[in-house]
Scaffold this active site. Structure first.
Site, PDB file in Angstrom:
ATOM      1  N   HIS A 170     -46.801  36.570 -33.381  1.00 33.01           N
ATOM      2  CA  HIS A 170     -46.605  35.347 -32.159  1.00 33.01           C
ATOM      3  C   HIS A 170     -47.626  34.854 -31.245  1.00 33.01           C
ATOM      4  O   HIS A 170     -47.865  33.271 -31.829  1.00 33.01           O
ATOM      5  CB  HIS A 170     -45.185  35.670 -31.781  1.00 33.01           C
ATOM      6  CG  HIS A 170     -44.524  33.986 -30.475  1.00 33.01           C
ATOM      7  ND1 HIS A 170     -43.953  33.731 -30.852  1.00 33.01           N
ATOM      8  CD2 HIS A 170     -45.452  33.534 -29.475  1.00 33.01           C
ATOM      9  CE1 HIS A 170     -43.453  33.104 -30.328  1.00 33.01           C
ATOM     10  NE2 HIS A 170     -44.729  32.387 -29.454  1.00 33.01           N
ATOM     11  N   GLU A 171     -48.161  35.495 -30.698  1.00 31.33           N
ATOM     12  CA  GLU A 171     -49.445  34.588 -30.209  1.00 31.33           C
ATOM     13  C   GLU A 171     -50.912  34.439 -30.918  1.00 31.33           C
ATOM     14  O   GLU A 171     -51.283  33.378 -30.510  1.00 31.33           O
ATOM     15  CB  GLU A 171     -49.636  35.581 -28.683  1.00 31.33           C
ATOM     16  CG  GLU A 171     -49.103  35.924 -28.017  1.00 31.33           C
ATOM     17  CD  GLU A 171     -48.054  34.960 -27.766  1.00 31.33           C
ATOM     18  OE1 GLU A 171     -49.276  33.562 -27.411  1.00 31.33           O
ATOM     19  OE2 GLU A 171     -46.937  34.678 -27.217  1.00 31.33           O
ATOM     20  N   HIS A 206     -50.403  30.710 -31.740  1.00 25.58           N
ATOM     21  CA  HIS A 206     -51.238  29.594 -31.146  1.00 25.58           C
ATOM     22  C   HIS A 206     -52.427  29.712 -31.083  1.00 25.58           C
ATOM     23  O   HIS A 206     -52.876  28.861 -31.399  1.00 25.58           O
ATOM     24  CB  HIS A 206     -50.259  30.381 -30.209  1.00 25.58           C
ATOM     25  CG  HIS A 206     -49.158  30.367 -29.360  1.00 25.58           C
ATOM     26  ND1 HIS A 206     -47.923  28.651 -29.745  1.00 25.58           N
ATOM     27  CD2 HIS A 206     -47.872  30.759 -28.814  1.00 25.58           C
ATOM     28  CE1 HIS A 206     -46.731  28.653 -29.118  1.00 25.58           C
ATOM     29  NE2 HIS A 206     -47.222  29.952 -28.830  1.00 25.58           N
ATOM     30  N   HIS A 241     -53.127  27.686 -34.499  1.00 27.82           N
ATOM     31  CA  HIS A 241     -53.345  26.583 -34.142  1.00 27.82           C
ATOM     32  C   HIS A 241     -54.737  25.647 -33.726  1.00 27.82           C
ATOM     33  O   HIS A 241     -54.690  24.459 -34.193  1.00 27.82           O
ATOM     34  CB  HIS A 241     -52.178  26.231 -33.631  1.00 27.82           C
ATOM     35  CG  HIS A 241     -51.182  24.912 -33.615  1.00 27.82           C
ATOM     36  ND1 HIS A 241     -50.492  24.539 -32.952  1.00 27.82           N
ATOM     37  CD2 HIS A 241     -51.957  24.086 -34.539  1.00 27.82           C
ATOM     38  CE1 HIS A 241     -49.852  23.677 -33.180  1.00 27.82           C
ATOM     39  NE2 HIS A 241     -50.958  22.765 -33.626  1.00 27.82           N
TER      40      HIS A 241
END
Length: 635
Positions: A481-482, A485, A488
Site C-alpha cells: 500500500h505505502e 503511494h 505515484h
C-alpha cells in the site's frame, strides 16, 4: 478478497518440497539483502553532513537558515508574480513560490514526527508553523490574487496554455477562494488567525494521538506485565494490541490506551470549532462542504449517499460476520461470550486463519521483508520498466541507523527519484504507516527535472541474528500500500510540483496505494517472490486522521472502489502486463493532481462510474462467506 487465498495455494504447492529440504543458504538480490540484513552500526552515521543531504540540517539551528532562505525567496517571487504580464510565466512563478515553501515545510513536517531527537522535532515543528503562517498570509494576499485573476480572465491567453497549466492556475485560484480572498481586510486577517490556530491545534492533536498512556503496575495482574513496556512502577501502553490472543491483554490495552483525556478532548473540540468558524467565515455551509469541494465526491450529500448505499447493501453480511465472531468467542471463552470492542480485529483474523486452515508460522517465513522488496522490484520492472536500487547512505543523511535508501531507476528514462525506507519500530516513532513527500518533482528552467524524494514509514519488527523481519499478510499489504503511494510520486512527471504525485484530491490519492493491495494478494504475483528465508473507547482521541482526512475519511472506501474497478477490468487477467502497466501510468499515475480526477478514472475505465458503481465494486469485492470492511485508524 482475502490475503489467505493466494497464500494457501502457494504454500500447498510448496509444502511437500519444503519439508524435505534441509537448511541451505539463499541468494538474495542487493535490494533483498539490504532489507533482510541487520543494520550495521556506523560511528559516522550522525557526522555533521545534514539530513536528506541538506548541509544546514547538520544541526537544529539549520532549520532557521533554510526557513529564512525560503522566506526571502518567497518575497522575491511574490514581487515577480505581481509585476509580470499574465501568461504561462504567472503559473510558473506561483509554482516556484509553492516549491520554495513546500521543500522546507514538507521536510520539517516529517522530521517533527519521526526524528528520535526531541530538539530536532521541536525545531521542525516551529518551522512548520512559521511556514504555514506564511502560506495562509499568501492565500489572502489581494495583489498576488489579482495577478492570477488577470491571467484567468484573459480568455485569449488562457486558450494558448496547455491543459496542465490551465488546471494548475485554476487550483491556485481555488486556494485563494477557500481562504476568503473575497472578504474585507479585517475578515481576511481573521481567516489567517483561524488557520494559524488550526495549525497549532492540529500539531497538538497529532502529537497527543501517538502518546502512550501509563498505569501503575499494581493495577494490573502481574502475568500480563510482560506484554507491555515496563517503566519502574508503571506500565506503558502505546497501542491496542489487537492481535493478542489473551482477552485480558486486549481489554487492558483498549481501556487504557483509549482512556478519555480531558486535555485532548478540549483540543479536539476547539479544533472542530475553529474548522466550523473558518468554513462559515469564507462562505461555506460547513467544514465538510469546504473540504470536499474539488474532490471526486464534490459534496457531503454525495458522500452520505455513497456511505448509506454501502451500509444498506452490507447490513446482512455484517450481521452474519458478527454472529460468526460471537460463535468463535463462545468456543474460546464460554463463560464470557459477549462480543466486546477489543474482540473484533482478533476474532476476524482467527476466523480467516481457521477457515483456510493455515497458521502464521507456516507462511511468515516465506515473506521476509527482503523477499517482499524483491517482489516489488520485480513487479515494478514488469509493469513499468522500473528498478529499485539500494543506495549507499552518506554520513548524516538519515535520522536512524536502520533507515534504507532506494534509488528508483527507469530502464530508459534514468533516475526517477529516491525513497527513504524508515521501516522499523522505534520507541518514540508514531504507530502509523504512512508516506511523506520530502520534495516534489517539477520541470526546472534548464530543462532538467527536480527529482522527487519521499519517505515511507512503517513499524515492522527488527531483524535478528537468526532471522530477517518476517511479515504477516497484513504487514505485507501495508508495505505494498505505502509503496503504491511512493510509486505515484516517482512515476509522475508533471510540469508543476503543486500537482506532483500524491498532491491530488484525497479521494483519488488512495487509488494507487489500494490498487497495490490487489497485487499483494494475487497468487501470480506472490509466486514470483515468496520463498522461505532459510531455504529459499474515546477512540477519536487516538484517530490522527481527523487532522489530515477531516471530512474525507470516506476517501479510503471510494478509492478502494476505483482500485477494485481498475484491478478487475485492467489487471485481473494479467497482473504483470507491461502494456497495461504503461497505460496505467499514462492515464493515472503520470498526472498527479494536474488532471481532474474523474477524467483520469474515466480514461482508465473507459466510462465514468456512478455512485452505484462505486458501491457495487466494493460489495463485489467481499468474500461471500466472511469479509466486511473493518477499517482501523490507519485506513
Amino acid at each position: 478478497m482475502s490475503a489467505y487465498n493466494p497464500l494457501l495455494r502457494l504454500l500447498r504447492a510448496r509444502s511437500a518440497v519444503t519439508l524435505r529440504l534441509c537448511r541451505k543458504v539463499t541468494t538474495w538480490s542487493p535490494v533483498g539483502a539490504a532489507f533482510n540484513a541487520q543494520a550495521v552500526r556506523r560511528s559516522d552515521l550522525f557526522r555533521k553532513n545534514g539530513l536528506f543531504g541538506v548541509p544546514e540540517l547538520s544541526s537544529t539551528e539549520g532549520f532557521d537558515v533554510i526557513q529564512e532562505r525560503a522566506l526571502l525567496e518567497t518575497d522575491q517571487l511574490v514581487e515577480k508574480a505581481c509585476s509580470s504580464s499574465p501568461g504561462a510565466v504567472t503559473v510558473e512563478t506561483f509554482d516556484k513560490l509553492s516549491d520554495s515553501l513546500c521543500r522546507v515545510a514538507d521536510l520539517a513536517d516529517f522530521i517533527k514526527v519521526a526524528h528520535p531527537d526531541p530538539l530536532y522535532r521541536e525545531a521542525a515543528e516551529k518551522t512548520c508553523i512559521n511556514i504555514g503562517t506564511t502560506v495562509e498570509k499568501l492565500n489572502t494576499n489581494v495583489e498576488l490574487c489579482k495577478s492570477l485573476k488577470n491571467l484567468l480572465d484573459n480568455e485569449e491567453i488562457m486558450a494558448k496554455l496547455d491543459p496542465e497549466t490551465r488546471r494548475v492556475a485554476e487550483l491556485f485560484m481555488f486556494d485563494f477562494e477557500i481562504s476568503g480572498i473575497h472578504l474585507d481586510e479585517k475578515q481576511r486577517k481573521e481567516v489567517v488567525n483561524l488557520n494559524v490556530r488550526l495549525l497549532d491545534l492540529s500539531n497538538k492533536f497529532l502529537m497527543g494521538c501517538h502518546m502512550p498512556n501509563r498505569i501503575d503496575k499494581r493495577a494490573l495482574p502481574h502475568h500480563i506485565h510482560q506484554h507491555f513496556i515496563n517503566e519502574g512502577n508503571y506500565v506503558q501502553i502505546g497501542g491496542l494490541h489487537a492481535d493478542a490472543p489473551d482477552d485480558l491483554v486486549r481489554e487492558v490495552a483498549y481501556r487504557i490506551f483509549l482512556y478519555s483525556n480531558g486535555e485532548m478532548m478540549h483540543t479536539l473540540e476547539e479544533l472542530l470549532s475553529c474548522r466550523n468558524k473558518l468554513a462559515r467565515l469564507v462562505g461555506y455551509q460547513s467544514y465538510s462542504h469546504r473540504a470536499l469541494k474539488g474532490t471526486m465526491a464534490k459534496s457531503p450529500d454525495t458522500v452520505m449517499n455513497f456511505l448509506q448505499l454501502l451500509t444498506d447493501k452490507l447490513k446482512d453480511r455484517t450481521e452474519k460476520d458478527f454472529e460468526m465472531m460471537k460463535d468463535m468467542k463462545t468456543k474460546f471463552n464460554p463463560r464470557n461470550a459477549d462480543l466486546m470492542p477489543w474482540d473484533h480485529p482478533y476474532l476476524s483474523g482467527v476466523i480467516r486463519a481457521e477457515r483456510f486452515n493455515i497458521e502464521p508460522s507456516l507462511y511468515s517465513p516465506y515473506f521476509s521483508l527482503g523477499a517482499c522488496m524483491e517482489g516489488l522490484n520485480s513487479l515494478f520492472m514488469q509493469l513499468f520498466g522500473v528498478s529499485l536500487l539500494a543506495e549507499q547512505l552518506n554520513a548524516g543523511e538519515v535520522w536512524s541507523e536502520d533507515v534504507r535508501k532506494l534509488a528508483v531507476v527507469h530502464e530508459t528514462e534514468g533516475l526517477l527519484g529516491y525513497i527513504y525506507c524508515d521501516f522499523f519500530y522505534r520507541p518514540d516513532k508514531p504507530h502509523q504507516d504512512c508516506h511523506f513527500t520530502i520534495r516534489g518533482g517539477r520541470l526546472l528552467d534548464d530543462g532538467q527535472y527536480q527529482l522527487p524524494v519521499v519517505v515511507l514509514m512503517l513499524n515492522l519488527p527488527h531483524p535478528t541474528r537468526s532471522a530477517p523481519t518476517l511479515l504477516t499478510p497484513a504487514m505485507m499489504e501495508n508495505l505494498f500500500h505505502e509503496m503504491g503511494h511512493a510509486m505515484h510520486s516517482m512515476l509522475g512527471r508533471t510540469r508543476y510540483q503543486h500537482v506532483t504525485g500524491t498532491r491530488c484530491v484525497t479521494d483519488f490519492a488512495e487509488v494507487p496505494s489500494i490498487l497495490m493491495e490487489y497485487f499483494a494478494t494475487d497468487y501470480r504475483v506472490i509466486n514470483q517472490f515468496a520463498r522461505h528465508y532459510q531455504t529459499g473507547q474515546a477512540w477519536q482521541l487516538r484517530f490522527s486522521h481527523l487532522v489530515g482526512y477531516g471530512a474525507k475519511y470516506y476517501s479510503y472506501l471510494m478509492s478502494r472502489a476505483v482500485a477494485s474497478m481498475v484491478w478487475r477490468q485492467c489487471f485481473h487477467k494479467d497482473p504483470l502486463s507491461r502494456e497495461t502497466g504503461e497505460r496505467y501510468r499514462r492515464e493515472m499515475l503520470a498526472h498527479g493532481g494536474g488532471k481532474e480526477p474523474m477524467l483520469m478514472v474515466e480514461g482508465m475505465l473507459q466510462k465514468r462510474p456512478s455512485t452505484e458503481d462505486f458501491v457495487d465494486a466494493l460489495v463485489s469485492d467481499l468474500d461471500p462467506d466472511f469479509e466486511t470492511f473493518i477499517m482501523d485508524s490507519d485506513g
